[in-house]
Design an enzyme around this catalytic site. Structure first.
Site, mmCIF file in Angstrom:
data_model
loop_
_atom_site.group_PDB
_atom_site.id
_atom_site.type_symbol
_atom_site.label_atom_id
_atom_site.label_comp_id
_atom_site.label_asym_id
_atom_site.label_seq_id
_atom_site.Cartn_x
_atom_site.Cartn_y
_atom_site.Cartn_z
ATOM 1 N N GLU A 101 0.710 -1.120 -0.099
ATOM 2 C CA GLU A 101 0.163 -0.003 -0.030
ATOM 3 C C GLU A 101 0.652 1.397 -0.138
ATOM 4 O O GLU A 101 0.726 2.201 0.926
ATOM 5 C CB GLU A 101 -0.936 -0.067 1.132
ATOM 6 N N GLU A 111 -6.152 -10.289 -1.592
ATOM 7 C CA GLU A 111 -6.961 -10.218 -0.308
ATOM 8 C C GLU A 111 -8.590 -9.955 -1.004
ATOM 9 O O GLU A 111 -9.215 -8.975 -0.571
ATOM 10 C CB GLU A 111 -6.547 -8.957 0.302
HETATM 11 O O1 9MR Z 1 -7.883 -8.052 8.105
HETATM 12 C C1 9MR Z 1 -7.151 -7.297 8.780
HETATM 13 C C2 9MR Z 1 -7.383 -6.757 10.200
HETATM 14 O O2 9MR Z 1 -8.002 -7.914 11.135
HETATM 15 C C3 9MR Z 1 -6.736 -5.850 10.939
HETATM 16 O O3 9MR Z 1 -7.457 -5.415 11.909
HETATM 17 C C4 9MR Z 1 -6.230 -4.625 10.012
HETATM 18 C C5 9MR Z 1 -5.185 -3.677 10.540
HETATM 19 O O4 9MR Z 1 -4.013 -4.438 10.794
HETATM 20 O O5 9MR Z 1 -5.631 -5.137 8.646
HETATM 21 C C6 9MR Z 1 -6.330 -5.941 7.927
HETATM 22 O O6 9MR Z 1 -6.023 -6.376 6.946
HETATM 23 C C7 9MR Z 1 -5.488 -5.515 6.081
HETATM 24 C C8 9MR Z 1 -4.276 -5.892 5.372
HETATM 25 O O7 9MR Z 1 -3.358 -6.249 6.294
HETATM 26 C C9 9MR Z 1 -3.626 -4.906 4.230
HETATM 27 N N1 9MR Z 1 -4.843 -4.694 3.526
HETATM 28 C C10 9MR Z 1 -6.012 -4.047 3.833
HETATM 29 C C11 9MR Z 1 -6.594 -5.233 4.903
HETATM 30 C C12 9MR Z 1 -8.168 -4.984 5.339
HETATM 31 O O8 9MR Z 1 -8.039 -3.695 6.095
#
Ligand code: 9MR
Length: 364
Positions: free
Chosen positions: A155, A260
């Site tokens: 990102e 994802e």
């Molecule tokens: O699904 C993840 C969630 O449980 C966490 O709270 C969050 C923050 O760390 O991250 C979510 O996963 C993210 C991923 O690591 C990067 N792309 C976006 C995803 C959804 O927010």
């Protein structure tokens, strides 16, 4: 003799019924791509038994939803918390799955110490580089030969195509990306290395990533694939714009991964409004607390099928399709962009039943 033949026939028939496997997603897509899921702590620890059953039956790739993020694994300088990440990797090795590391450099979920010195001042470029190198090298050395590939930088680019003004960028400028890839290649020359981002259908972001990939290639650095995260909704993105980006990335010669994948089945929320204001608005935000009605379910399944068909159409370019969770009960989308919604974004529902759009692929 007759009795013997009859007995043999019964044994053969029984063998037939016991060896006939139920169709699985990993078999259905084995000629196309690996099929993955992000897994959470309950699954890693084996506490979500139905989730684990579904996972091992249908998926052949896993990615850590949270346990390898900076603040989890490296909460303070010199302090490492490998307990859960080790279990995650053991789980994948034990179940013979392709294991993906997520993620090495990300502006979010970074432990606060990383960017600051003991006086609370931003660290110099040299100090941040040393910290990035140590972070990447320690993790990749530990899991050498076990983790198949890593989201090295996650990102980094915003919609208009400019670099996100993260602390990585503020301290190191654009160089933080090639630097991270250089450290990763050195740490484990056999691991695949990826870029990963959301909203990849947006032209500005897409064009910048194409430039970054070409720049990494021109420098002779390793870059194997780009992850199009695939957090979708009922009204975004279009299949056409997603395909355009997929082709642009594949045009650079690297592979594409859907990393994802999930699709919100609820109306898209405009976060500009004061969303918690009224009861009426709350009801609008969480319209299907007791199950997804037929009409939105049909639209959702239709859109998911259109995207899966697109991934299959380009399976010479797409190497992995990973859902961001196993069942709807796991999804981060139940709490985003507002907490407490009942969401339906994944490949399995809350009872671990497979969503209807997948049936067709299983029976082919
Ligand atoms: O699904 C993840 C969630 O449980 C966490 O709270 C969050 C923050 O760390 O991250 C979510 O996963 C993210 C991923 O690591 C990067 N792309 C976006 C995803 C959804 O927010």
């Amino acid at each position: 003799m007759k009795r013997f033949l009859l007995a043999a026939a019964v044994v053969a028939a029984a063998a037939c019924t016991t060896t006939k496997q139920e169709p699985t997603l990993k078999d259905a897509f084995k000629e196309n791509f690996t099929i993955g899921a992000a897994i959470n702590e309950w699954q890693i620890r084996g506490l979500d038994t139905l989730g684990v059953q579904t996972l091992t039956k249908h998926f052949n790739s896993i990615v850590a939803e949270n346990c390898m993020k900076h603040e989890e694994i490296h909460p303070a300088e010199g302090v490492w918390n490998f307990e859960l990440a080790d279990k995650f990797v053991e789980f994948g090795v034990h179940n013979n799955m392709e294991i993906i590391g997520h993620c090495l450099v990300w502006h979010s979920q970074t432990a606060p110490w990383y960017f600051f010195d003991d006086k609370g001042q931003l660290v110099t470029p040299e100090v941040l580089k040393a910290r990035i190198k140590d972070h990447i090298t320690t993790i990749m050395t530990r899991y050498k030969g076990k983790i198949h590939g890593y989201d090295v930088v996650n990102e980094a680019i915003v919609e208009d195509g400019s670099y996100r003004k993260s602390l990585f960028y503020q301290i190191l400028g654009e160089e933080f990306i090639p630097f991270a890839f250089e450290c990763a290649r050195e740490a484990d020359p056999d691991a695949e290395l990826y870029l990963n981002d959301y909203g990849m259908n947006v032209p500005g972001r897409r064009d910048t990533y194409v430039k970054i990939i070409k720049d990494l290639q021109a420098r002779g650095l390793r870059i194997d694939a780009i992850g199009m995260q695939g957090h979708m909704g009922m009204d975004y993105p279009t299949v056409e714009e997603f395909e355009e980006s997929l082709l642009a990335f594949a045009g650079t010669g690297i592979k594409v991964m859907i990393t994802e994948w999930d699709m919100s089945a609820l109306p898209t929320v405009n976060m500009g409004a004061n969303v918690a204001d009224t009861e009426e608005y709350q009801a609008k935000l969480n319209p299907y607390p007791d199950g997804l009605p037929e009409e939105p379910a049909a639209i959702w399944n239709g859109r998911m099928k259109d995207f899966m068909d697109l991934f299959i159409k380009h399976s010479d370019k797409v190497q992995r399709v990973t859902a961001w969770g196993i069942s709807d009960r796991d999804s981060w989308k139940n709490n985003w962009p507002v907490r407490g919604r009942t969401e339906y974004p994944l490949l399995f529902d809350r009872d671990y039943e497979m969503k209807p759009f997948l049936n067709e692929y299983l029976t082919k």
